[in-house]
Design a protein around this motif. Sequence first.
Motif, short mmCIF file in Angstrom:
data_model
loop_
_atom_site.label_atom_id
_atom_site.label_comp_id
_atom_site.label_asym_id
_atom_site.label_seq_id
_atom_site.Cartn_x
_atom_site.Cartn_y
_atom_site.Cartn_z
N UNK A 291 28.69 -23.66 38.66
CA UNK A 291 29.40 -24.91 38.93
C UNK A 291 28.57 -26.07 38.39
N UNK A 292 29.25 -27.11 37.98
CA UNK A 292 28.54 -28.30 37.47
C UNK A 292 27.98 -29.12 38.63
N UNK B 205 25.14 -15.10 43.91
CA UNK B 205 24.40 -16.09 43.12
C UNK B 205 25.19 -17.38 42.98
N UNK B 206 24.53 -18.48 43.24
CA UNK B 206 25.10 -19.81 43.00
C UNK B 206 24.21 -20.50 41.97
N UNK B 207 24.81 -20.92 40.87
CA UNK B 207 24.09 -21.63 39.82
C UNK B 207 24.75 -22.97 39.59
N UNK B 208 23.96 -24.04 39.74
CA UNK B 208 24.47 -25.41 39.54
C UNK B 208 23.82 -25.95 38.27
N UNK B 209 24.62 -26.10 37.25
CA UNK B 209 24.09 -26.51 35.95
C UNK B 209 25.20 -27.10 35.11
N UNK B 210 24.81 -28.06 34.27
CA UNK B 210 25.77 -28.64 33.34
C UNK B 210 25.73 -27.93 31.99
N UNK C 213 27.20 -30.42 44.99
CA UNK C 213 26.13 -29.49 44.64
C UNK C 213 25.16 -30.10 43.64
N UNK C 214 23.90 -29.73 43.81
CA UNK C 214 22.80 -30.21 42.97
C UNK C 214 22.15 -29.03 42.27
#
Length: 118
Positions: free
Chosen positions: A11-12, A113-118, A85-86
């Motif tokens: 997610x962004x 797994x949760x990944x927060x990235x643009x 989210x951050x």
Amino acid sequence: VQLVESGGGLVQPGGSLRLSCAASGFIFSSYAMSWYRQVPGKERELVATIPSVGGIPYYPGSVKGRFTISRDNAKNTVYLQMNSLKPEDTALYYCNTKLHRGVWTDYWGQGTQVTVSS
């Protein structure tokens, strides 16, 4: 006892995700449920706890106001709604319960797994 998490993903920053944990093998409504998270090289961190009945959920300062834990005792499922989210929320998220069967014992799911990235 079985705890099965789902709902993780990419997610962004600023986005939202809802994690689910389906529980079985114990009387779900009788026990508090928690979500933890862990990144490689760091200790597992508590992010939310919800009591069995009534009471007020607990959140550490790092997620308070952004994460909401809830439970549906009819479905034996606990949820974690994550908003705003951050990147630092990136981690493997685990469902947890503590059962007393002679002694208090922690039970864990396999993680999502949760990944927060643009």
